[in-house]
Design an enzyme around this catalytic site. Structure first.
Site, PDB file in Angstrom:
ATOM      1  N   ARG A   1       0.842  -1.193   0.000  1.00 47.11           N
ATOM      2  CA  ARG A   1       0.000   0.000   0.000  1.00 47.11           C
ATOM      3  C   ARG A   1       0.883   1.251   0.000  1.00 47.11           C
ATOM      4  O   ARG A   1       1.949   1.257   0.616  1.00 47.11           O
ATOM      5  CB  ARG A   1      -0.917   0.031   1.226  1.00 47.11           C
TER       6      ARG A   1
ATOM      7  N   LYS B   1      -6.343  -5.498  -9.585  1.00 54.01           N
ATOM      8  CA  LYS B   1      -7.220  -4.364  -9.264  1.00 54.01           C
ATOM      9  C   LYS B   1      -7.366  -3.427 -10.459  1.00 54.01           C
ATOM     10  O   LYS B   1      -8.470  -2.951 -10.757  1.00 54.01           O
ATOM     11  CB  LYS B   1      -6.677  -3.617  -8.047  1.00 54.01           C
TER      12      LYS B   1
ATOM     13  N   GLN C   1      -1.598  -7.995  -7.046  1.00 51.90           N
ATOM     14  CA  GLN C   1      -2.107  -6.656  -6.781  1.00 51.90           C
ATOM     15  C   GLN C   1      -2.653  -6.000  -8.048  1.00 51.90           C
ATOM     16  O   GLN C   1      -3.613  -5.224  -8.012  1.00 51.90           O
ATOM     17  CB  GLN C   1      -1.009  -5.784  -6.164  1.00 51.90           C
TER      18      GLN C   1
ATOM     19  N   HIS D   1     -13.810 -13.595   2.181  1.00 50.03           N
ATOM     20  CA  HIS D   1     -13.466 -13.527   0.759  1.00 50.03           C
ATOM     21  C   HIS D   1     -13.999 -14.758   0.023  1.00 50.03           C
ATOM     22  O   HIS D   1     -13.421 -15.214  -0.953  1.00 50.03           O
ATOM     23  CB  HIS D   1     -11.944 -13.453   0.574  1.00 50.03           C
TER      24      HIS D   1
ATOM     25  N   HIS E   1      -0.628 -11.466   3.198  1.00 50.77           N
ATOM     26  CA  HIS E   1       0.587 -11.221   2.416  1.00 50.77           C
ATOM     27  C   HIS E   1       1.821 -11.705   3.176  1.00 50.77           C
ATOM     28  O   HIS E   1       1.756 -12.023   4.367  1.00 50.77           O
ATOM     29  CB  HIS E   1       0.754  -9.727   2.127  1.00 50.77           C
TER      30      HIS E   1
ATOM     31  N   HIS F   1     -11.923   0.486  -3.440  1.00 56.21           N
ATOM     32  CA  HIS F   1     -11.457  -0.905  -3.370  1.00 56.21           C
ATOM     33  C   HIS F   1     -12.365  -1.770  -4.228  1.00 56.21           C
ATOM     34  O   HIS F   1     -13.580  -1.587  -4.244  1.00 56.21           O
ATOM     35  CB  HIS F   1     -11.460  -1.407  -1.926  1.00 56.21           C
TER      36      HIS F   1
END
Length: 425
Positions: free
Chosen positions: A70, A293, A290, A194, A102, A168
């Site tokens: 991030r 996204k 990542q 999830h 992660h 998000h």
């Protein structure tokens, strides 16, 4: 028309037809005095008394930060936070790196994230979702999710969660309670929040909190272990701080989300034949996991049967850790992967990212311009695009003579959507 697209720590330049639409977030000026505004927010918080008045010098404090995936400016906001907490001995403070599922961050990465002085003087703990001895069970949430949370977080007298707010792709917005769960959650909790049905729900999407089952599930979970204080920031493309939202972890986060929704979403009239996207450069594009996204942001406005070109360096690979790579190779096409993931008895962490990628691929062809070898891109069931300009030129010929093209240089930082058609009065 030449357009620059973030790629790693640099950019790629591509020439597109003049009629192509380039979509940027609405510009917000950075704060003139980041530190002063940050400290003011701590002293005049939303729905809370000032931070310093809620603590005593005897308290043991946990500060939760987001990990290196991030762009949160931890190197600035953590020292300012410690400045406000200067009456508390550093031996009574622990910084918890909210990695979720992660990998742990290395000492060198932590120094980049926080600075040498903090790394040398304060205990820093990488959360480990896979270590039962480091977790505590809190029973089930109101949503029926088993809640396992970092033990050190629960042991603290006072808990502060930090982070940054952006759209998000399935939780609506980042920041807020997400810093705790999934940031400090056990893998059982992460998997339950999830699950395939939740990820596949049409309301589990960008910039939506109301009616979003994943956001609601996270909120229900964090109610069992709420932080005493939140401080989230918003950022521009250069990681300058544009806003600070501090106080009650729900109300302050909602104020920040409303501001982001105003500036980081944009409507278009109809879907496009070709959409070029990024993951807004490093650190967001450090791996393919990542970078899904950015693909999902493009999928918001690409037509069925269209094409997406994702520009993402992926210096950290797919990556090698986690199950993302393994899952992608368990079936030979996106439809078969979705069938596997949606089986009631199937559960494997990282399946949510593969599910999102596969859903995009059912909608459009996805090309990847990255540092990954072509065979690795193929193994991820994507189409390699080592020649970015050449790939676009070929797609223009395929969808010609005048295909509609949109470019999202900021990738998931700016979320487009197709506006609902208006009906005559």
């Amino acid at each position: 028309m030449r357009v620059q697209i973030p790629y790693g720590s640099a950019a790629r330049t591509i020439t597109v037809p003049e009629q192509a639409l380039v979509l940027h977030s609405h510009p917000i000026p950075p704060l003139e005095d980041e530190r002063g505004t940050f400290l003011k927010a701590l002293r005049h918080p939303i729905a809370s008394v000032p931070l310093s008045e809620r603590l005593s010098s005897n308290d043991h404090v946990a500060i939760v930060i987001s990990d290196i995936t991030r762009p949160t400016p931890n190197e600035r906001i953590v020292p300012w936070l410690l400045e406000e907490l200067s009456f508390i001995p550093r031996s009574q403070i622990v910084i918890l790196n909210g990695t979720g599922s992660h990998r742990a961050n290395t000492r060198e990465e932590l120094i980049r994230m926080l600075g040498q002085e903090i790394v040398d003087s304060i205990e820093i703990v990488n959360h480990n979702a896979f270590a039962p001895e480091e977790l505590v069970s809190l029973g089930d949430s109101a949503s029926g999710v088993p809640i396992w949370v970092n033990r050190r977080y629960l042991e603290a007298d006072f808990r502060i969660v930090t982070g940054f707010i952006e759209p998000h792709f399935f939780a609506g917005f980042s920041g807020g309670p997400k810093g705790i769960i999934p940031g400090l959650a056990g893998i059982q909790t992460i998997q339950a929040l999830h699950s395939a049905p939740l990820i596949g729900d049409q309301h589990s999407t960008w910039a939506l909190l109301e009616g979003n089952p994943i956001h609601q599930g996270i909120q229900d979970a964090v109610k069992l272990c709420p932080p005493e204080f939140l401080v989230n920031v918003t950022l521009d493309l250069e990681r300058h701080i544009t806003g600070v939202f501090a106080g009650d972890y729900i109300r302050a986060h909602y104020v920040g989300c409303a501001e982001v929704a105003r500036t980081a979403t944009q409507a278009v009239d109809k879907p496009f034949d070709i959409v070029i996207t990024s993951n807004n450069g490093y650190p967001l594009d450090q791996n393919l996991y990542q970078s899904v996204k950015g693909m999902t942001a493009a999928a918001q406005i690409v037509r069925q049967g269209g094409a997406i070109i994702a520009v993402a360096e992926c210096r950290d690979g797919l990556p090698e850790h986690g199950n993302f790579k393994t899952l992608l190779q368990m079936r030979d096409n996106p439809a078969a992967l979705l069938e596997l993931i949606n089986q009631p008895d199937f559960q494997m962490h990282d399946q949510w990212q593969v599910q999102k990628q596969a859903l995009v691929q059912i909608q459009a062809d996805v090309y990847l311009h990255s540092s990954l070898p072509n065979e690795v891109v193929h193994s991820a069931q994507l189409l390699p695009a080592p020649d970015l300009q050449g790939t676009l030129d070929q797609l223009i010929q395929r969808y010609g003579p005048q295909p509609t093209i949109a470019i999202l240089p900021e990738g998931p930082v700016m979320v487009p959507y197709v506006a609902a058609p208006t009906t005559p009065a």
